[in-house]
Design an enzyme around this catalytic site. Structure first.
Site, short mmCIF file in Angstrom:
data_model
loop_
_atom_site.label_atom_id
_atom_site.label_comp_id
_atom_site.label_asym_id
_atom_site.label_seq_id
_atom_site.Cartn_x
_atom_site.Cartn_y
_atom_site.Cartn_z
CE LYS A 199 -1.84 2.95 2.68
NZ LYS A 199 -1.80 4.15 1.84
N GLY A 252 6.65 4.85 8.37
CA GLY A 252 5.80 6.04 8.45
C GLY A 252 5.94 6.67 9.82
CB SER A 253 3.97 9.29 11.44
OG SER A 253 2.69 8.69 11.37
CB THR A 254 6.11 7.78 16.12
OG1 THR A 254 7.50 7.66 15.71
CG2 THR A 254 5.94 7.16 17.49
N GLY A 257 2.27 4.21 13.56
CA GLY A 257 2.89 2.97 14.03
C GLY A 257 2.21 2.46 15.30
CD GLU A 275 12.90 0.51 9.82
OE1 GLU A 275 13.34 1.45 10.51
OE2 GLU A 275 13.51 -0.56 9.66
CB CYS A 310 12.89 8.79 8.54
SG CYS A 310 14.04 7.81 7.58
CD GLU A 407 9.53 12.68 11.83
OE1 GLU A 407 8.38 12.23 11.99
OE2 GLU A 407 10.43 12.04 11.27
P1 NAD Z 1 2.15 8.36 7.82
O1 NAD Z 1 2.38 7.58 9.06
O2 NAD Z 1 1.14 9.42 7.82
O3 NAD Z 1 1.75 7.38 6.61
C1 NAD Z 1 2.55 6.28 6.26
C2 NAD Z 1 1.68 5.25 5.55
O4 NAD Z 1 0.73 4.76 6.50
C3 NAD Z 1 0.88 5.81 4.38
O5 NAD Z 1 0.83 4.86 3.35
C4 NAD Z 1 -0.50 6.02 4.99
O6 NAD Z 1 -1.55 5.96 4.06
C5 NAD Z 1 -0.57 4.85 5.96
N1 NAD Z 1 -1.52 5.03 7.06
C6 NAD Z 1 -1.90 6.19 7.66
N2 NAD Z 1 -2.83 5.94 8.61
C7 NAD Z 1 -3.02 4.59 8.62
C8 NAD Z 1 -3.86 3.72 9.38
N3 NAD Z 1 -4.69 4.17 10.32
N4 NAD Z 1 -3.79 2.39 9.12
C9 NAD Z 1 -2.97 1.91 8.18
N5 NAD Z 1 -2.17 2.68 7.42
C10 NAD Z 1 -2.19 4.01 7.64
O7 NAD Z 1 3.59 8.90 7.40
P2 NAD Z 1 3.96 9.80 6.16
O8 NAD Z 1 3.49 11.18 6.40
O9 NAD Z 1 3.54 9.10 4.90
O10 NAD Z 1 5.56 9.73 6.20
C11 NAD Z 1 6.31 10.52 7.05
C12 NAD Z 1 6.74 9.73 8.27
O11 NAD Z 1 7.43 8.55 7.87
C13 NAD Z 1 7.70 10.50 9.14
O12 NAD Z 1 7.36 10.36 10.49
C14 NAD Z 1 9.04 9.83 8.85
O13 NAD Z 1 9.99 9.95 9.87
C15 NAD Z 1 8.62 8.42 8.63
N6 NAD Z 1 9.64 7.68 7.90
C16 NAD Z 1 10.42 6.77 8.57
C17 NAD Z 1 11.43 6.08 7.91
C18 NAD Z 1 12.29 5.07 8.63
O14 NAD Z 1 12.95 4.29 7.97
N7 NAD Z 1 12.31 5.05 9.95
C19 NAD Z 1 11.64 6.30 6.55
C20 NAD Z 1 10.83 7.23 5.89
C21 NAD Z 1 9.83 7.91 6.58
#
Ligand code: NAD
Length: 505
Positions: A199, A252-254, A257, A275, A310, A407
């Site tokens: 996804k 994605g975001s904490t 997560g 991550e 990130c 962040e």
């Molecule tokens: P996000 O958490 O908003 O979204 C990430 C993904 O999760 C997207 O595909 C989104 O559609 C999905 N998502 C959102 N809500 C969901 C839910 N309730 N259930 C299932 N899936 C859901 O993050 P973002 O804004 O896309 O990315 C930025 C974040 O990603 C930052 O916090 C960044 O630090 C982190 N990031 C971490 C790494 C790493 O390796 N640690 C790498 C890149 C980005």
């Protein structure tokens, strides 16, 4: 040769060349389910927008729980059918290497899709493609070199420790490095023999759908790799709550997560591998020899990819004895890293991904000023229609300020001063995150002392963001768990099976 005569896979070298290439592009915007490109079951779509121009690029299938259910059942059937899961690792390797070769052939197009979709500069997107292709090659090459174990038992038994794929893996990825984050998840999961449902972020779905076309061409069997574009709270949540997904691999975001952990607990206790975010400290000690070089790296550590990284080095910790001089140098570097047209090969920064992120970053800048930090550079939005913010440097930041703690995910650097090593370590670790940390010094004793005390998944010594496919990548604390890249990531997508064979009778 005019641009329209340029062979399809040739790499443009100029802004005009990239613009022409962009104008010639067509986009796949349907979901990829069981080897077929289809609209979402509901018929719904969402728009994906180029943040540098405001132009709508495509209306993309907006998948939801109904599509997730169908894809999961195909993924399960493909796994049980064994065409991939029981294929000899050497044969899986050949298919994945073919996929990597196809990605290489279409590298310019894949880079362009990410640039158009989320606003990153084309040079940076090309760097991501090298990382994504390298990841597929590395994981493909690993898989037929991993052995199981024979346990050291007595003669009455033979005990084997086998590594097996998990089953159905759902990968949910963000928009900041769309195809590279995809590769970090999908390549090891496929190499290990799983069926994978990807996804992509709703902000950057296009390169994932192109990858599906290439995977099909490379010979990945039906149902083994599927792509469901759509929103997190619809299709993402459905995958996370599915009773038939065995592993959820998330970047994605904490905050999200944490939600996913709840979904796993509410459903089938699926394996979760997260991550997440960061607020990474970059520590500069006064003993550094070449402060000009360090300043350049410190600026790039935060302004690369518009700060939407990130592991952005977003907290700069500088020994007070050199702080003023050093900040001047960082500010001078920042001036040279202004945002520009993402299609221009000379642009260092591009556009912020969307209006929400753009407003969020500007709000942090406002808050930083209000909370008393000293604005030393940038802090401005450029006139539209593109979503551009200038490289911003704040000095005199403290851990209590929002810009010192949260962040931001934008081009905003927060500078802290420190007087001694102890204080530097305390400030560095004063965060809920633990993704990356950097330190710059000539003193090897200090380097090793501080490195061991930093609460961080990776430590960069006299560089920022160094690494290649051979080293694992991931965080501690609320930056997540598990590791991408290297042979360690294959372990995230496989499980041990212990076999005890009695030999006594
Ligand atoms: P996000 O958490 O908003 O979204 C990430 C993904 O999760 C997207 O595909 C989104 O559609 C999905 N998502 C959102 N809500 C969901 C839910 N309730 N259930 C299932 N899936 C859901 O993050 P973002 O804004 O896309 O990315 C930025 C974040 O990603 C930052 O916090 C960044 O630090 C982190 N990031 C971490 C790494 C790493 O390796 N640690 C790498 C890149 C980005």
């Amino acid at each position: 040769m005019s641009h329209s005569e340029m062979p399809k896979n040739e790499m443009p070298q100029t802004l005009d060349g990239w613009r022409q290439r962009a104008a010639d592009l067509t986009f796949e915007s349907r979901a990829f389910i069981n080897d077929v490109f289809v609209p979402a079951a509901s018929g719904e779509t969402f728009e994906t927008v180029n943040p540098a121009t405001g132009e709508v690029l495509a209306k993309v299938a907006s998948c939801d729980a109904a599509d997730a259910d169908v894809a999961v059942s195909h993924a399960r059937a493909a796994f049980e059918g064994g065409a991939w899961s029981r294929l000899a690792p050497g044969k899986r390797k050949r298919v994945l290497l073919r996929l990597a070769d196809l990605m290489e052939t279409h590298k310019a197009e894949l880079a362009l899709l990410d640039t158009l979709d989320m606003g990153k500069p084309i040079q940076s997107a090309l760097g991501d493609m090298a990382g994504a292709i390298g990841c597929f090659r590395y994981q493909a090459e690993c898989i037929d070199k991993l052995y199981g174990e024979v346990a050291p038992t007595g003669e009455e038994a033979l005990a084997l420790v086998l590594r097996e794929p998990l089953g159905v893996v759902a990968s949910i990825v963000p928009w900041n490095f769309p195809l590279m984050m995809t590769a970090w998840k999908v390549a090891p999961a496929l190499a290990a023999g799983n069926s994978v449902i990807l996804k992509p972020s709703e902000k950057s779905p296009l390169s994932a759908l192109r990858l599906a076309q290439l995977a099909q061409e490379a010979g990945v069997p039906r149902g083994v790799f599927q792509v469901l574009p759509g929103f997190g709270h619809t299709v993402g949540k459905a995958l996370a709550l599915s009773m038939d997904v065995d592993c959820l691999a998330f970047t994605g975001s904490t905050g999200v997560g944490k939600q996913l952990m709840q979904y796993a607990g509410e459903s089938n206790l699926k394996r979760l591998y997260l991550e997440c975010g960061g607020k990474s400290p970059n520590i500069v000690f006064a003993d550094c020899k070449n402060l000009d070089r360090v300043a350049k790296h410190a600026a790039a550590a935060i302004f690369h990819n518009q700060g939407e990284v990130c592991i952005a080095g977003s907290r700069l910790l500088v020994e007070n004895s050199i702080r003023e001089t050093f900040i001047d140098k960082v500010v001078a570097c920042a001036e040279t890293m202004q945002p520009g047209d993402p299609l221009d090969p000379d642009s260092f920064m591009g556009a912020m991904v969307d209006e929400t992120q753009y407003r969020r970053v500007l709000e942090f800048i406002r808050q930083g000023q209000e909370e008393g930090a000293r604005l030393r550079a940038g802090g401005q939005a450029l006139d539209g229609p593109g979503l551009f913010i200038t490289p911003t440097v704040f000095d005199g930041v403290t851990p209590e300020m929002a810009i010192g703690r949260e962040e931001i995910f934008g081009p905003v650097l927060s500078v802290f001063g420190f007087d001694c090593e102890e204080e530097a370590v305390r400030l560095a670790n004063d965060s809920v995150y633990g993704l990356a940390a950097g330190l710059w010094s000539q003193d090897i004793d200090r380097i090793m002392r501080v490195t061991r005390r930093l609460e961080s998944g990776q430590v960069f010594v006299n560089n920022w963001a160094g690494g290649d496919q051979t080293v694992p990548f991931g965080g501690v604390k609320q930056s997540g768990n598990g590791r991408d890249k290297s042979h360690h990531s294959l372990q995230e997508y496989s499980e041990l099976k212990s076999v005890w064979v009695s030999l006594s009778s």
